[in-house]
Design an enzyme around this catalytic site. Structure first.
Site, PDB file in Angstrom:
ATOM      1  N   THR A  76       0.657  -1.278  -0.051  1.00  0.00           N
ATOM      2  CA  THR A  76       0.066   0.100   0.090  1.00  0.00           C
ATOM      3  C   THR A  76       0.912   1.191   0.102  1.00  0.00           C
ATOM      4  O   THR A  76       0.743   2.161  -0.815  1.00  0.00           O
ATOM      5  CB  THR A  76      -1.014  -0.072   1.428  1.00  0.00           C
ATOM      6  OG1 THR A  76      -1.536  -1.413   1.383  1.00  0.00           O
ATOM      7  CG2 THR A  76      -1.778   1.234   1.029  1.00  0.00           C
TER       8      THR A  76
ATOM      9  N   ASP B 148       6.254  -6.237   5.328  1.00  0.00           N
ATOM     10  CA  ASP B 148       7.272  -5.863   6.078  1.00  0.00           C
ATOM     11  C   ASP B 148       8.442  -7.293   6.410  1.00  0.00           C
ATOM     12  O   ASP B 148       9.699  -6.950   6.563  1.00  0.00           O
ATOM     13  CB  ASP B 148       6.799  -5.272   7.329  1.00  0.00           C
ATOM     14  CG  ASP B 148       6.017  -6.304   8.016  1.00  0.00           C
ATOM     15  OD1 ASP B 148       5.031  -6.909   7.617  1.00  0.00           O
ATOM     16  OD2 ASP B 148       6.022  -6.462   9.507  1.00  0.00           O
TER      17      ASP B 148
END
Length: 139
Positions: free
Chosen positions: A36, A60
């Site tokens: 995003t 991540d």
């Protein structure tokens, strides 16, 4: 340099503004981001960004794996220390990996600006010795 860009939801606008302000520097490097964050950077700046999965889907962790293999040279992780949601990327595993592998990391705007100015001056060129790679071709 390979630069990872991550931002909690409430810091995405700040990341966009940072990327706009430093586009002239960032465009000369290889940029990676969680899904995003990468999407909003691309839409608002036109920068070329390789997108991993979104944070809740493990983006991540994908960046963390690249750090562990010494494939990331700099991390800019704009985190929201007050309101980080449980689904947002957790900074602590990335901090640990960056510490283990001597990867500069910024978790706020002030530190990110110091690092980006250092990058511009060549203060981070030592990373090219640690992680040699081809330079991104100028457009």
């Amino acid at each position: 340099m390979n630069i990872a860009l991550i931002a909690h939801d409430k810091k995405k606008e700040l990341m966009i503004q940072f990327c706009i302000a430093y586009k002239g520097i960032l465009q000369d490097h290889v940029l990676y981001a969680t899904g995003t964050t990468g999407k909003v950077i691309i839409e608002n700046t036109g920068l070329d960004v390789y997108r991993f999965l979104s944070g809740p889907q493990g983006g991540d962790q994908q960046i963390g794996a690249r750090i562990a293999y010494n494939e990331i040279d700099l991390v800019l992780f704009f985190r929201d220390p007050l309101n980080a949601e449980s689904y947002e990327p957790d900074v602590f595993p990335l901090l640990r990996l960056c510490d283990m592998h001597n990867i500069p990391i910024a978790t706020n705007l002030a530190t990110a600006e110091v690092l980006i100015q250092g990058l511009k001056r060549g203060d981070l060129d030592w990373r090219d010795v640690v992680n040699p790679k081809k330079k991104k071709e100028q457009k």
